[in-house]
Design an enzyme around this catalytic site. Sequence first.
Site, PDB file in Angstrom:
ATOM      1  N   TYR A   9       0.771  -1.157  -0.067  1.00 30.69           N
ATOM      2  CA  TYR A   9      -0.051  -0.122  -0.014  1.00 30.69           C
ATOM      3  C   TYR A   9       0.988   1.249   0.052  1.00 30.69           C
ATOM      4  O   TYR A   9       0.816   1.970  -0.876  1.00 30.69           O
ATOM      5  CB  TYR A   9      -1.095   0.103   1.065  1.00 30.69           C
ATOM      6  CG  TYR A   9      -2.093   0.987   1.039  1.00 30.69           C
ATOM      7  CD1 TYR A   9      -2.730   1.585   2.171  1.00 30.69           C
ATOM      8  CD2 TYR A   9      -2.477   1.601   0.045  1.00 30.69           C
ATOM      9  CE1 TYR A   9      -3.573   2.505   2.271  1.00 30.69           C
ATOM     10  CE2 TYR A   9      -3.413   2.555  -0.184  1.00 30.69           C
ATOM     11  CZ  TYR A   9      -4.210   2.937   0.865  1.00 30.69           C
ATOM     12  OH  TYR A   9      -4.978   3.886   0.797  1.00 30.69           O
ATOM     13  N   GLU A  41       2.240   6.499  -7.043  1.00 27.68           N
ATOM     14  CA  GLU A  41       1.241   7.421  -7.559  1.00 27.68           C
ATOM     15  C   GLU A  41       1.667   8.769  -7.366  1.00 27.68           C
ATOM     16  O   GLU A  41       1.636   9.660  -8.377  1.00 27.68           O
ATOM     17  CB  GLU A  41       0.014   6.958  -6.972  1.00 27.68           C
ATOM     18  CG  GLU A  41      -0.518   5.704  -7.525  1.00 27.68           C
ATOM     19  CD  GLU A  41      -1.750   5.368  -6.629  1.00 27.68           C
ATOM     20  OE1 GLU A  41      -2.730   6.152  -6.166  1.00 27.68           O
ATOM     21  OE2 GLU A  41      -2.126   4.168  -6.484  1.00 27.68           O
TER      22      GLU A  41
END
Lengths: 244, 308
Positions: free
Chosen positions: A166, A173
């Site tokens: 995660y 990103e």
Amino acid sequence: LDINERDGGKGKLESRKFQKENRTHLPRLSSRGSLSKELYKILFFFRWLVLAIAMVRFYMEKGTHRGLYKSVQKTLKFFQTFALLEVRIVPTSVLVTGVQVSSRIFMVWLITHSIKPIQNEESVVLFLVAWTVTEITRYSFYTFSLLDHLPYFIKWARYNFFIILYPVGVAGELLTIYAALPYVKKTGMFSIRLPNKYNVSFDYYYFLLITMASYIPLFPQLYFHMLRQRRKVLHGEVIVEKDD
Amino acid sequence: MKHYEVEILDAKIREKLCFLDKVEPHATIAEIKNLFTKTHPQWYPARQSLRLDPKGKSLKDEDVLQKLPVGTTATLYFRDLGAQISWVTVFLTEYAGPLFIYLLFYFRVPFIYGHKYDFTSSRHTVVHLACICHSFHYVKRLLETLFVHRFSHGTMPLRNIFKNCTYYWGFAAWMAYYINHPLYTPPTYGAQQVKLALAIFVICQLGNFSIHMALRDLRPAGSKTRKIPYPTKNPFTWLFLLVSCPNYTYEVGSWIGFAIMTQCLPVALFSLVGFTQMTIWAKGKHRSYLKEFRDYPPLRMPIIPFLL
């Protein structure tokens, strides 16, 4: 919002009410109705596997990540857009799945597809790898559950990989968006300026800044929620949730 | 007269919180809540949800103890609803914001637009008209909150005020920014468009007010009774023949009028979001009317005649 179980790397959610009924977090064939939904899950598992294999092959042949995005992009876009179906298929709140899927589509179409200069950034590889591994884990979990033969390893993987994946995915990103900023500012892409007939304006550059900032409140919440879910599932801890 | 005993347990952890003895049979839940507050002052009555079943529905304040399905020792389960704030406070805050904020943009207060525009005035008539309409709308809402509306609930959760104010204040600022911008473009069809839009706006404002008055007259002061609303002599209330919540219908109409008047996309978006929310509310209200009244007029739709 239902209290939801969250998966790593901005994956999808399962409704807690659903879990309470089953106690093993397995989507029951009959209670969800159509067989086609289960078939889609198996299909999704294979599509992420295909993507992973394509990426590994590319790296082995070329020895570099440059051009990786270009070669996988068709597959990625195709499958990520298909993910819209997941909103209806995965046993989850439509609103929350919708948010997750739209954020993935945002990354693929509005960032990496539209902003060519950043396609060779390392950060792209980062989130591609994170998404791929997460989704393979998750869908193999669904698939094996359907076959009623769930190896403990898969369950373990699903509730532990996210701990690394995660943050890695989020880092990928964010770095990608950050890398795209100068290009967006220079070209003024996706932006509307005043004056115009409809008296509105939109600045994609500031929109991206706000998007990046929104990770700050969202990421910890989701991450800690996953950690709570993990304690509950793997260690059988009883956690009294704060009621809304 | 036989007295009741009431024990109050926490709904989640089943811990005994309070034991009341010698409770009158015709005591209401409201009175029991007051007694409970005496032993736990931090849980004022508005924050208390008392129920017969830990997962069941909240009992109403008007419910009478002896009419409930309990023995002479009643067990009630308590849930904390969290900090509460009165509806009147929320409404006043969320409506005063847009009124004030819009004017900041209208008067072009420094640091919003470029310095050369500080305290200048727009040369477009429609911009002045829009300011009058927007301000009128929110003044009307404030006055209605103070003098017209009769609320069935006294309070709502505290966090609602942050949510609601963000929505109202945020959109007000966004709309006001463009309408009062030095580069604002007036409507394509000029005065004709503005006149039509103004007519729509005024009619809908009058309509909305008429419905609020009609609803107020349905309910006597201090009561929480619910009755089916019907058209009155006022033509604006004839919309009751076709919809359950004409106040929402007129409200959407007002904002559509305002959007046409200003030809501003953010206004259109605000109307759309408002319409979505009001449709949800209207459908809920319509459903509870249908549930409560067997003879509810079948022709009525929740918010849009014949359609929605």
